[in-house]
Design a protein around this motif. Structure first.
Motif, PDB file in Angstrom:
ATOM      1  N   SER A  70       0.826  -1.212   0.000  1.00 18.26           N
ATOM      2  CA  SER A  70       0.000   0.000   0.000  1.00 18.26           C
ATOM      3  C   SER A  70       0.857   1.258   0.000  1.00 18.26           C
ATOM      4  O   SER A  70       1.924   1.304   0.607  1.00 18.26           O
ATOM      5  CB  SER A  70      -0.888   0.028   1.245  1.00 18.26           C
ATOM      6  N   LEU A  71       0.323   2.307  -0.654  1.00 23.41           N
ATOM      7  CA  LEU A  71       0.933   3.623  -0.559  1.00 23.41           C
ATOM      8  C   LEU A  71       0.712   4.153   0.849  1.00 23.41           C
ATOM      9  O   LEU A  71      -0.275   3.817   1.501  1.00 23.41           O
ATOM     10  CB  LEU A  71       0.308   4.574  -1.576  1.00 23.41           C
ATOM     11  N   GLU A  72       1.602   5.011   1.289  1.00 24.10           N
ATOM     12  CA  GLU A  72       1.467   5.574   2.639  1.00 24.10           C
ATOM     13  C   GLU A  72       0.386   6.641   2.684  1.00 24.10           C
ATOM     14  O   GLU A  72       0.167   7.375   1.728  1.00 24.10           O
ATOM     15  CB  GLU A  72       2.799   6.209   3.067  1.00 24.10           C
ATOM     16  N   TYR A  73      -0.276   6.709   3.822  1.00 23.37           N
ATOM     17  CA  TYR A  73      -1.292   7.724   4.050  1.00 23.37           C
ATOM     18  C   TYR A  73      -0.683   8.849   4.870  1.00 23.37           C
ATOM     19  O   TYR A  73      -0.026   8.609   5.894  1.00 23.37           O
ATOM     20  CB  TYR A  73      -2.469   7.097   4.797  1.00 23.37           C
ATOM     21  N   ASP A  74      -0.908  10.083   4.433  1.00 26.91           N
ATOM     22  CA  ASP A  74      -0.418  11.261   5.149  1.00 26.91           C
ATOM     23  C   ASP A  74      -1.608  11.926   5.832  1.00 26.91           C
ATOM     24  O   ASP A  74      -2.469  12.523   5.182  1.00 26.91           O
ATOM     25  CB  ASP A  74       0.225  12.230   4.143  1.00 26.91           C
ATOM     26  N   TRP A  77      -2.776  15.528   4.835  1.00 28.54           N
ATOM     27  CA  TRP A  77      -3.117  15.928   3.462  1.00 28.54           C
ATOM     28  C   TRP A  77      -4.161  17.021   3.486  1.00 28.54           C
ATOM     29  O   TRP A  77      -4.980  17.121   4.398  1.00 28.54           O
ATOM     30  CB  TRP A  77      -3.604  14.719   2.653  1.00 28.54           C
ATOM     31  N   ARG A  79      -7.460  18.855   2.361  1.00 29.50           N
ATOM     32  CA  ARG A  79      -8.738  18.659   1.676  1.00 29.50           C
ATOM     33  C   ARG A  79      -9.028  19.849   0.769  1.00 29.50           C
ATOM     34  O   ARG A  79      -8.741  20.981   1.149  1.00 29.50           O
ATOM     35  CB  ARG A  79      -9.870  18.550   2.696  1.00 29.50           C
TER      36      ARG A  79
ATOM     37  N   LYS B 147      -4.523   4.425   1.414  1.00 28.95           N
ATOM     38  CA  LYS B 147      -4.413   5.892   1.449  1.00 28.95           C
ATOM     39  C   LYS B 147      -5.754   6.523   1.062  1.00 28.95           C
ATOM     40  O   LYS B 147      -6.249   7.427   1.729  1.00 28.95           O
ATOM     41  CB  LYS B 147      -3.320   6.335   0.479  1.00 28.95           C
ATOM     42  N   ARG B 150      -8.523   6.169   3.757  1.00 32.88           N
ATOM     43  CA  ARG B 150      -8.305   7.113   4.874  1.00 32.88           C
ATOM     44  C   ARG B 150      -8.694   8.528   4.466  1.00 32.88           C
ATOM     45  O   ARG B 150      -9.308   9.275   5.246  1.00 32.88           O
ATOM     46  CB  ARG B 150      -6.839   7.077   5.322  1.00 32.88           C
ATOM     47  N   MET B 151      -8.357   8.922   3.237  1.00 31.53           N
ATOM     48  CA  MET B 151      -8.724  10.256   2.761  1.00 31.53           C
ATOM     49  C   MET B 151     -10.243  10.399   2.685  1.00 31.53           C
ATOM     50  O   MET B 151     -10.807  11.425   3.077  1.00 31.53           O
ATOM     51  CB  MET B 151      -8.110  10.510   1.375  1.00 31.53           C
ATOM     52  N   ASP B 154     -11.656  10.782   6.084  1.00 30.05           N
ATOM     53  CA  ASP B 154     -11.376  12.131   6.572  1.00 30.05           C
ATOM     54  C   ASP B 154     -12.434  13.105   6.044  1.00 30.05           C
ATOM     55  O   ASP B 154     -12.947  13.961   6.791  1.00 30.05           O
ATOM     56  CB  ASP B 154      -9.998  12.607   6.088  1.00 30.05           C
ATOM     57  N   MET B 155     -12.722  13.031   4.740  1.00 34.63           N
ATOM     58  CA  MET B 155     -13.677  13.969   4.133  1.00 34.63           C
ATOM     59  C   MET B 155     -15.087  13.762   4.695  1.00 34.63           C
ATOM     60  O   MET B 155     -15.822  14.721   4.936  1.00 34.63           O
ATOM     61  CB  MET B 155     -13.657  13.818   2.611  1.00 34.63           C
ATOM     62  N   ASN B 158     -15.364  15.168   8.154  1.00 33.83           N
ATOM     63  CA  ASN B 158     -15.316  16.622   8.144  1.00 33.83           C
ATOM     64  C   ASN B 158     -16.669  17.250   7.819  1.00 33.83           C
ATOM     65  O   ASN B 158     -16.865  18.445   8.046  1.00 33.83           O
ATOM     66  CB  ASN B 158     -14.291  17.094   7.114  1.00 33.83           C
TER      67      ASN B 158
END
Lengths: 83, 283
Positions: A70-74, A77, A79, B147, B150-151, B154-155, B158
């Motif tokens: 998996s790619l890393e989650y930041d 980030w 919005r 990733k 998780r994004m 998050d949205m 929010n």
């Protein structure tokens, strides 16, 4: 929910595990027989990392192998802002 | 026979024989999210025709075999990279929200986790909140899944209008399922060769996280996929000795419980009032 007892799970899935390991071995051999080298390709390195996860005795291997690929989650980030 | 619902399958890409086989295996309903057509559409009118297919053609095709067809509407995450086109498509979605087989907005989400995709995802969520619709979410594939999931979460977090019990986070796997469940969302596991989950791993995940707010689907589409993946999961669960009521909960009762939250669900006696409120929200 009660999972299968370990001995029964082994009985039922041993041949499947053997088959999938053979497939994986054949894929690695196929890569190795090809001209050029792929050792430095990040995908090969991830395969090696995943194999290390399989070797250790602790649980959660499927989830940890998923993370290897998996790619890393930041968490920081940004919005997009609404219009 | 174990009756089941496939809550995520793209029947537009399947032959009619698949409906027959699914019915023979106990399928009583399907839900079909709007997705990528295999090419990037050139105009919003292309989506208008596609939505018409989902609300008119597929329900008739399914009914030949006693299967109820439901659908979701959106512009998918892949084409969402085109922001101008996406906004045109989002603007025409409300024209179809009063059709009886529309469950809500979906499958919205991320594909490569770009800024444009995130922008359009949020605008879809905004529409869903204004019109009080259910939401079905596509999480990315392979290396992008963790990733992107998780994004997405998050949205959603929010936006205070979002009620997690009205959102299904689909295509969850071992490394994302708990994030979705812990957030109070529904989850879907997609049984699709090579790039997603298998019936065996789905059974493992259910043994670990339980049967609340979780479903399985085939996501059968243009690719090499199996419209009978849910019966395969049923078979795997029986093979492990899990009781019929547990299996039925995952493959039938859970999708039903999620879907019947839709304002257009057939047994909803307040449909007329809710439609009126939706129109006022868009004015």
């Amino acid at each position: 929910m009660t999972p299968l007892p370990a001995a029964e799970a082994l009985d039922r899935y041993f041949l499947e595990a053997r088959s999938k390991l053979l497939d994986l071995a054949a894929i690695l051999d196929r890569i190795g027989r090809g001209s050029g080298a792929a050792d430095t390709d990040s995908r090969v390195q991830r395969i090696r990392q995943a194999l290390e996860v399989l070797q250790d005795g602790s649980g959660g291997r499927a989830e940890r192998v998923q993370q290897v690929f998996s790619l890393e989650y930041d968490a920081g980030w940004q919005r997009p802002q609404p219009r | 026979m174990s009756y089941y619902i496939d809550p995520h399958i793209h029947m537009i890409s399947r032959v009619t024989d698949d409906y027959q086989r699914m019915a023979q295996c106990g399928c009583v309903a399907v839900s079909e999210p709007a997705f990528w057509a295999g090419f990037d559409r050139g105009s919003a009118e292309g989506f208008r025709d596609y939505f018409r297919h989902l609300v008119e053609v597929e329900p008739k095709r399914a009914a030949q075999f006693g299967i109820r067809h439901y659908c979701w509407l959106c512009i998918n995450a892949k084409e969402a990279e085109n922001v101008r086109l996406s906004r045109e498509v989002i603007a025409l979605i409300p024209e179809y929200l009063d059709r009886p087989n529309v469950l809500g907005i979906g499958e919205i989400g991320l594909n490569k986790n770009t800024r444009n995709e995130a922008t359009i995802f949020q605008e879809h969520v905004d529409l869903a909140m204004k019109t009080d619709e259910l939401v079905l979410i596509h999480t990315p594939h392979l290396e992008d899944k963790y990733k992107g999931t998780r994004m997405i979460l998050d949205m959603l977090k929010n936006d205070r209008r979002v009620r997690p019990e009205r959102v299904c986070v689909d295509h969850v796997e071992e490394h994302t399922v708990r994030h979705a469940l812990d957030g109070g969302y529904w989850c879907g596991m997609t049984l699709y060769p090579t790039t997603k989950c298998t019936p065996e791993r789905a059974a493992d995940i259910i043994e670990m996280v339980g049967t609340d707010r979780i479903m399985v689907n085939s996501a059968g589409d243009w690719g090499k996929s199996n419209p009978l993946a849910v019966p395969e999961f049923i078979q795997e669960m029986k093979r492990r000795g899990h009781p019929d009521d547990v299996i039925r909960k995952v493959v039938h009762d859970n999708p039903l419980a999620f879907f019947r939250q839709s304002k257009r669900w057939p047994d909803d006696g307040k449909q007329e009032n809710k439609s009126a409120r939706k129109k006022a929200a868009l004015a």
